[in-house]
Design a protein around this motif. Structure first.
Motif, PDB file in Angstrom:
ATOM      1  N   ALA A   1       0.846  -1.204   0.000  1.00 45.16           N
ATOM      2  CA  ALA A   1       0.000   0.000   0.000  1.00 45.16           C
ATOM      3  C   ALA A   1       0.880   1.254   0.000  1.00 45.16           C
ATOM      4  CB  ALA A   1      -0.930  -0.012   1.214  1.00 45.16           C
ATOM      5  N   LYS A   2       1.952   1.222   0.766  1.00 47.73           N
ATOM      6  CA  LYS A   2       2.868   2.376   0.820  1.00 47.73           C
ATOM      7  C   LYS A   2       3.518   2.615  -0.544  1.00 47.73           C
ATOM      8  CE  LYS A   2       4.296   2.117   5.684  1.00 47.73           C
ATOM      9  NZ  LYS A   2       5.399   1.843   6.606  1.00 47.73           N
ATOM     10  N   THR A   3       4.003   1.538  -1.146  1.00 47.08           N
ATOM     11  CA  THR A   3       4.700   1.658  -2.436  1.00 47.08           C
ATOM     12  C   THR A   3       3.760   2.177  -3.518  1.00 47.08           C
ATOM     13  OG1 THR A   3       6.091  -0.214  -1.823  1.00 47.08           O
ATOM     14  CG2 THR A   3       6.038   0.355  -4.161  1.00 47.08           C
ATOM     15  N   PHE A   4       2.558   1.576  -3.593  1.00 51.33           N
ATOM     16  CA  PHE A   4       1.624   1.945  -4.667  1.00 51.33           C
ATOM     17  C   PHE A   4       1.115   3.386  -4.454  1.00 51.33           C
ATOM     18  CE2 PHE A   4       0.356  -2.878  -4.725  1.00 51.33           C
ATOM     19  CZ  PHE A   4       1.586  -3.185  -5.294  1.00 51.33           C
ATOM     20  N   TYR A   5       0.864   3.741  -3.199  1.00 53.76           N
ATOM     21  CA  TYR A   5       0.373   5.102  -2.895  1.00 53.76           C
ATOM     22  C   TYR A   5       1.439   6.142  -3.259  1.00 53.76           C
ATOM     23  CZ  TYR A   5      -1.307   9.080  -0.123  1.00 53.76           C
ATOM     24  OH  TYR A   5      -1.727  10.320   0.292  1.00 53.76           O
ATOM     25  N   ALA A   6       2.678   5.858  -2.861  1.00 51.18           N
ATOM     26  CA  ALA A   6       3.757   6.821  -3.132  1.00 51.18           C
ATOM     27  C   ALA A   6       3.888   7.066  -4.632  1.00 51.18           C
ATOM     28  CB  ALA A   6       5.078   6.311  -2.569  1.00 51.18           C
ATOM     29  N   GLY A   7       3.720   6.003  -5.419  1.00 52.56           N
ATOM     30  CA  GLY A   7       3.812   6.124  -6.879  1.00 52.56           C
ATOM     31  C   GLY A   7       2.728   7.025  -7.438  1.00 52.56           C
ATOM     32  N   LYS A   8       1.509   6.851  -6.972  1.00 49.09           N
ATOM     33  CA  LYS A   8       0.379   7.646  -7.480  1.00 49.09           C
ATOM     34  C   LYS A   8       0.402   9.072  -6.931  1.00 49.09           C
ATOM     35  CE  LYS A   8      -2.504   5.187 -10.046  1.00 49.09           C
ATOM     36  NZ  LYS A   8      -2.064   5.290 -11.396  1.00 49.09           N
ATOM     37  N   ALA A   9       0.738   9.188  -5.642  1.00 46.15           N
ATOM     38  CA  ALA A   9       0.660  10.512  -4.994  1.00 46.15           C
ATOM     39  C   ALA A   9       1.908  11.344  -5.274  1.00 46.15           C
ATOM     40  CB  ALA A   9       0.463  10.336  -3.488  1.00 46.15           C
TER      41      ALA A   9
ATOM     42  N   ALA B   1       9.507   6.859   1.453  1.00 48.60           N
ATOM     43  CA  ALA B   1      10.035   6.687   2.816  1.00 48.60           C
ATOM     44  C   ALA B   1       9.199   7.457   3.843  1.00 48.60           C
ATOM     45  CB  ALA B   1      11.487   7.150   2.870  1.00 48.60           C
ATOM     46  N   ASP B   2       8.437   8.451   3.381  1.00 50.53           N
ATOM     47  CA  ASP B   2       7.626   9.251   4.313  1.00 50.53           C
ATOM     48  C   ASP B   2       6.206   8.711   4.451  1.00 50.53           C
ATOM     49  OD1 ASP B   2       9.753  10.992   4.473  1.00 50.53           O
ATOM     50  OD2 ASP B   2       8.996  12.302   2.867  1.00 50.53           O
ATOM     51  N   VAL B   3       5.845   7.712   3.637  1.00 47.43           N
ATOM     52  CA  VAL B   3       4.430   7.308   3.540  1.00 47.43           C
ATOM     53  C   VAL B   3       4.021   6.369   4.669  1.00 47.43           C
ATOM     54  CG1 VAL B   3       2.798   5.968   2.134  1.00 47.43           C
ATOM     55  CG2 VAL B   3       4.299   7.636   1.039  1.00 47.43           C
ATOM     56  N   ASN B   4       2.811   6.609   5.175  1.00 48.61           N
ATOM     57  CA  ASN B   4       2.165   5.676   6.097  1.00 48.61           C
ATOM     58  C   ASN B   4       0.750   5.403   5.616  1.00 48.61           C
ATOM     59  OD1 ASN B   4       3.599   4.602   8.361  1.00 48.61           O
ATOM     60  ND2 ASN B   4       4.039   6.737   8.885  1.00 48.61           N
TER      61      ASN B   4
ATOM     62  N   THR C   1      -0.716   9.183   4.824  1.00 52.54           N
ATOM     63  CA  THR C   1       0.077  10.415   4.924  1.00 52.54           C
ATOM     64  C   THR C   1       1.368  10.219   4.122  1.00 52.54           C
ATOM     65  OG1 THR C   1       1.060   9.604   6.988  1.00 52.54           O
ATOM     66  CG2 THR C   1      -0.799  11.158   7.172  1.00 52.54           C
ATOM     67  N   PRO C   2       1.943  11.275   3.535  1.00 54.31           N
ATOM     68  CA  PRO C   2       1.411  12.632   3.413  1.00 54.31           C
ATOM     69  C   PRO C   2       0.111  12.642   2.603  1.00 54.31           C
ATOM     70  CG  PRO C   2       3.700  12.485   2.652  1.00 54.31           C
ATOM     71  CD  PRO C   2       3.227  11.098   2.859  1.00 54.31           C
ATOM     72  N   LYS C   3      -0.786  13.564   2.957  1.00 54.01           N
ATOM     73  CA  LYS C   3      -2.086  13.673   2.260  1.00 54.01           C
ATOM     74  C   LYS C   3      -1.860  14.031   0.789  1.00 54.01           C
ATOM     75  CE  LYS C   3      -5.449  13.380   5.397  1.00 54.01           C
ATOM     76  NZ  LYS C   3      -5.330  11.916   5.413  1.00 54.01           N
ATOM     77  N   ALA C   4      -2.703  13.455  -0.088  1.00 53.80           N
ATOM     78  CA  ALA C   4      -2.530  13.755  -1.519  1.00 53.80           C
ATOM     79  C   ALA C   4      -3.844  14.088  -2.214  1.00 53.80           C
ATOM     80  CB  ALA C   4      -1.857  12.583  -2.219  1.00 53.80           C
ATOM     81  N   ASN C   5      -4.974  13.885  -1.517  1.00 53.45           N
ATOM     82  CA  ASN C   5      -6.294  14.151  -2.118  1.00 53.45           C
ATOM     83  C   ASN C   5      -6.455  13.537  -3.503  1.00 53.45           C
ATOM     84  OD1 ASN C   5      -7.301  15.645   0.089  1.00 53.45           O
ATOM     85  ND2 ASN C   5      -6.010  17.371  -0.549  1.00 53.45           N
ATOM     86  N   LEU C   6      -6.158  12.265  -3.606  1.00 54.39           N
ATOM     87  CA  LEU C   6      -6.306  11.557  -4.880  1.00 54.39           C
ATOM     88  C   LEU C   6      -7.787  11.392  -5.195  1.00 54.39           C
ATOM     89  CD1 LEU C   6      -3.650   8.715  -4.391  1.00 54.39           C
ATOM     90  CD2 LEU C   6      -3.422  10.783  -5.775  1.00 54.39           C
ATOM     91  N   PRO C   7      -8.156  11.431  -6.487  1.00 53.17           N
ATOM     92  CA  PRO C   7      -9.565  11.247  -6.838  1.00 53.17           C
ATOM     93  C   PRO C   7     -10.039   9.823  -6.519  1.00 53.17           C
ATOM     94  CG  PRO C   7      -8.193  11.411  -8.811  1.00 53.17           C
ATOM     95  CD  PRO C   7      -7.308  11.688  -7.645  1.00 53.17           C
TER      96      PRO C   7
ATOM     97  N   THR D   1      -3.686  -3.213  -4.191  1.00 53.80           N
ATOM     98  CA  THR D   1      -3.172  -3.704  -2.896  1.00 53.80           C
ATOM     99  C   THR D   1      -3.803  -5.066  -2.582  1.00 53.80           C
ATOM    100  OG1 THR D   1      -2.969  -1.414  -2.178  1.00 53.80           O
ATOM    101  CG2 THR D   1      -2.870  -3.099  -0.458  1.00 53.80           C
ATOM    102  N   GLN D   2      -5.105  -5.179  -2.812  1.00 53.08           N
ATOM    103  CA  GLN D   2      -5.797  -6.449  -2.521  1.00 53.08           C
ATOM    104  C   GLN D   2      -5.283  -7.579  -3.407  1.00 53.08           C
ATOM    105  OE1 GLN D   2      -9.828  -5.006  -3.105  1.00 53.08           O
ATOM    106  NE2 GLN D   2     -10.117  -4.699  -0.893  1.00 53.08           N
ATOM    107  N   ASP D   3      -4.911  -7.241  -4.633  1.00 50.44           N
ATOM    108  CA  ASP D   3      -4.450  -8.260  -5.594  1.00 50.44           C
ATOM    109  C   ASP D   3      -2.928  -8.333  -5.699  1.00 50.44           C
ATOM    110  OD1 ASP D   3      -7.090  -8.707  -6.092  1.00 50.44           O
ATOM    111  OD2 ASP D   3      -7.159  -7.579  -7.963  1.00 50.44           O
ATOM    112  N   GLY D   4      -2.235  -7.687  -4.779  1.00 51.67           N
ATOM    113  CA  GLY D   4      -0.768  -7.630  -4.848  1.00 51.67           C
ATOM    114  C   GLY D   4      -0.138  -9.013  -4.864  1.00 51.67           C
ATOM    115  N   GLY D   5      -0.646  -9.902  -4.027  1.00 52.68           N
ATOM    116  CA  GLY D   5      -0.110 -11.266  -3.968  1.00 52.68           C
ATOM    117  C   GLY D   5      -0.316 -11.985  -5.281  1.00 52.68           C
ATOM    118  N   THR D   6      -1.516 -11.812  -5.858  1.00 56.78           N
ATOM    119  CA  THR D   6      -1.838 -12.471  -7.126  1.00 56.78           C
ATOM    120  C   THR D   6      -0.971 -11.919  -8.257  1.00 56.78           C
ATOM    121  OG1 THR D   6      -4.086 -12.703  -6.289  1.00 56.78           O
ATOM    122  CG2 THR D   6      -3.776 -13.052  -8.654  1.00 56.78           C
ATOM    123  N   GLU D   7      -0.693 -10.621  -8.209  1.00 60.81           N
ATOM    124  CA  GLU D   7       0.185 -10.000  -9.228  1.00 60.81           C
ATOM    125  C   GLU D   7       1.535 -10.730  -9.252  1.00 60.81           C
ATOM    126  OE1 GLU D   7       0.174  -5.607  -9.019  1.00 60.81           O
ATOM    127  OE2 GLU D   7       2.264  -5.623  -9.637  1.00 60.81           O
ATOM    128  N   VAL D   8       2.064 -11.031  -8.073  1.00 62.41           N
ATOM    129  CA  VAL D   8       3.373 -11.717  -7.999  1.00 62.41           C
ATOM    130  C   VAL D   8       3.235 -13.181  -8.407  1.00 62.41           C
ATOM    131  CG1 VAL D   8       5.312 -12.335  -6.496  1.00 62.41           C
ATOM    132  CG2 VAL D   8       4.157 -10.139  -6.186  1.00 62.41           C
TER     133      VAL D   8
END
Ligand SMILES: NC(=O)C1=CN([C@@H]2O[C@H](COP(=O)(O)OP(=O)(O)OC[C@H]3O[C@@H](n4cnc5c(N)ncnc54)[C@H](O)[C@@H]3O)[C@@H](O)[C@H]2O)C=CC1
Ligand SMILES: O=C([O-])CC(=O)C(=O)O
Length: 339
Positions: A179-187, A192-195, A215-221, A232-239
């Motif tokens: 979730a941190k990795t995917f969020y950081a990419g989109k936001a 390293a700062d993402v929670n 966090t940090p907040k990004a107000n994504l649509p 995130t839910q399908d992350g395991g299946t992706e691998v």
């Protein structure tokens, strides 16, 4: 036994790395399934953890080689390999933390629940041994389906009279890592700062990332939040699909498992404010087990934290996941009690 290292070179090294303890207690960690796809890199990462003084590597085959290999690394812990059931007791004796990545992984087309028939029995046997040889250890359950293997472990410990709900954890850290990795990419923020808290369970829609609290907040649509949730839910299946029959996530899981075990060790050592998401016994919802943020302390779970404010989308996700999670929990409990 405590080794005072505060003023030594080792102590200064630990302080620099954020392990701010006056003295570093001896801690024994066992990895069960240590010769596997997760077990090997996880053993490596635990060997690199300066909070570990003894590292026991157990599997039904191939552990002598893995242990010999890892043991040459010039870090603090003494490494011993144990192979076969007759050596399991020795591996477990005196353990503070037991990490369990033993069992079969998915192939494309399978769900985590399809692993139940094999892994339920493996986990049950290992937990019976834990109840006998190290009943006070913190147990980090990685083997799938986590939504069922954690309830199985709880029932085994209850039957043995050793159950302490503060000491049993389903490892859901990989969901948080993703979730941190995917969020950081989109936001477009520094990863390293993402929670991002991830709650619920560890399979499909039971994995519920709370991007409204990211966090940090990004107000994504909304559509991007939905896509991030699904990924995130399908992350395991992706691998699993990318590995095309050669197993599931091992390297990212080893990383996630090492993060979670390190948090457990820090909690045991009295480091304050250690908080990680984990699938634990819970009263956060009406379900007996649920993943949420957990504060770790000297006895394991110190506090199960609530969900916090949820968006409408997350509230719907929470209601949708409950029937599946409830069924998986009950399946585990029934298995442990009838076999
Ligand atoms: N919680 C999570 O987020 C994740 C969980 N997993 C799960 O972790 C488990 C292990 O995955 P991999 O390491 O990829 O599988 P793997 O097949 O590469 O390794 C499993 C190891 O367990 C060992 N094993 C089997 N029975 C055992 C027993 N009775 N005692 C001790 N060791 C035993 C095998 O010999 C093997 O070395 C799977 O169930 C997988 O689904 C995988 C990724 C993420
Ligand atoms: O997907 C799987 O089977 C392994 C797993 O739990 C994950 O990668 O999250």
């Amino acid at each position: 036994m405590f080794r005072s290292v505060a003023r030594s070179a080792a102590g200064k090294h630990l302080l620099r790395r954020g392990y701010s303890t006056e003295s570093v207690p001896d801690r024994k960690v066992a990895v069960l399934g240590a010769a596997g796809g997760i077990g090997q890199p996880l053993s490596l990462l635990m060997k690199l953890n300066p909070l570990v003084s003894r590292l026991a590597l157990y599997d039904i085959a191939n552990t002598p080689g893995v242990a010999a290999d890892v043991s040459h690394i010039n870090s603090r812990s003494e490494v011993t390999g144990y192979v076969g059931e007759e050596q399991l007791g020795q591996a477990l004796e005196g353990c503070d933390v037991v990490i369990i990545p033993a069992g079969v992984p998915r192939k494309p087309g399978m769900t985590r629940d399809d692993l139940f028939n094999i892994n339920a029995g493996i986990v049950k046997g290992l937990c019976s041994a834990i109840a006998k040889y190290c009943p006070n250890a913190l147990v980090n359950m990685i083997s799938n389906p986590v939504n069922s293997t954690v309830p199985i472990a709880a029932e085994v410990f209850k039957k043995a009279g050793t159950y302490d709900e503060r000491k049993l954890f389903g490892v859901t850290t990989l969901d948080v890592v993703r979730a941190k990795t995917f969020y950081a990419g989109k936001a477009k923020v520094n990863v390293a700062d993402v929670n991002v808290p991830v709650v619920g369970g560890h399979a499909g829609i039971t994995i519920l990332p709370l991007f409204s609290q990211a966090t940090p907040k990004a107000n994504l649509p909304e559509d991007e939040i939905k896509a991030l949730t699904k990924r995130t839910q399908d992350g395991g299946t992706e691998v699993v699909e990318a590995k095309a029959g050669k197993g599931s996530a091992t390297l990212s899981m080893a990383y996630a498992g090492a993060i979670f075990a390190d948090a457990c060790l820090k909690g045991l050592n009295g480091v304050p404010d250690v908080v990680e998401c984990s699938f634990v016994q819970s009263t956060v919802t009406e379900l007996p087990f649920f993943a949420s943020k957990v504060r770790l302390g000297k006895s394991g779970v110190e506090e199960v934290l609530g969900l916090g404010p949820l968006s409408e989308y997350e509230k719907q996700g929470l209601e949708s996941l409950k029937p599946e999670l409830k069924a998986s929990i009950e399946k585990g409990i029934n298995f442990a009690n009838k076999s």
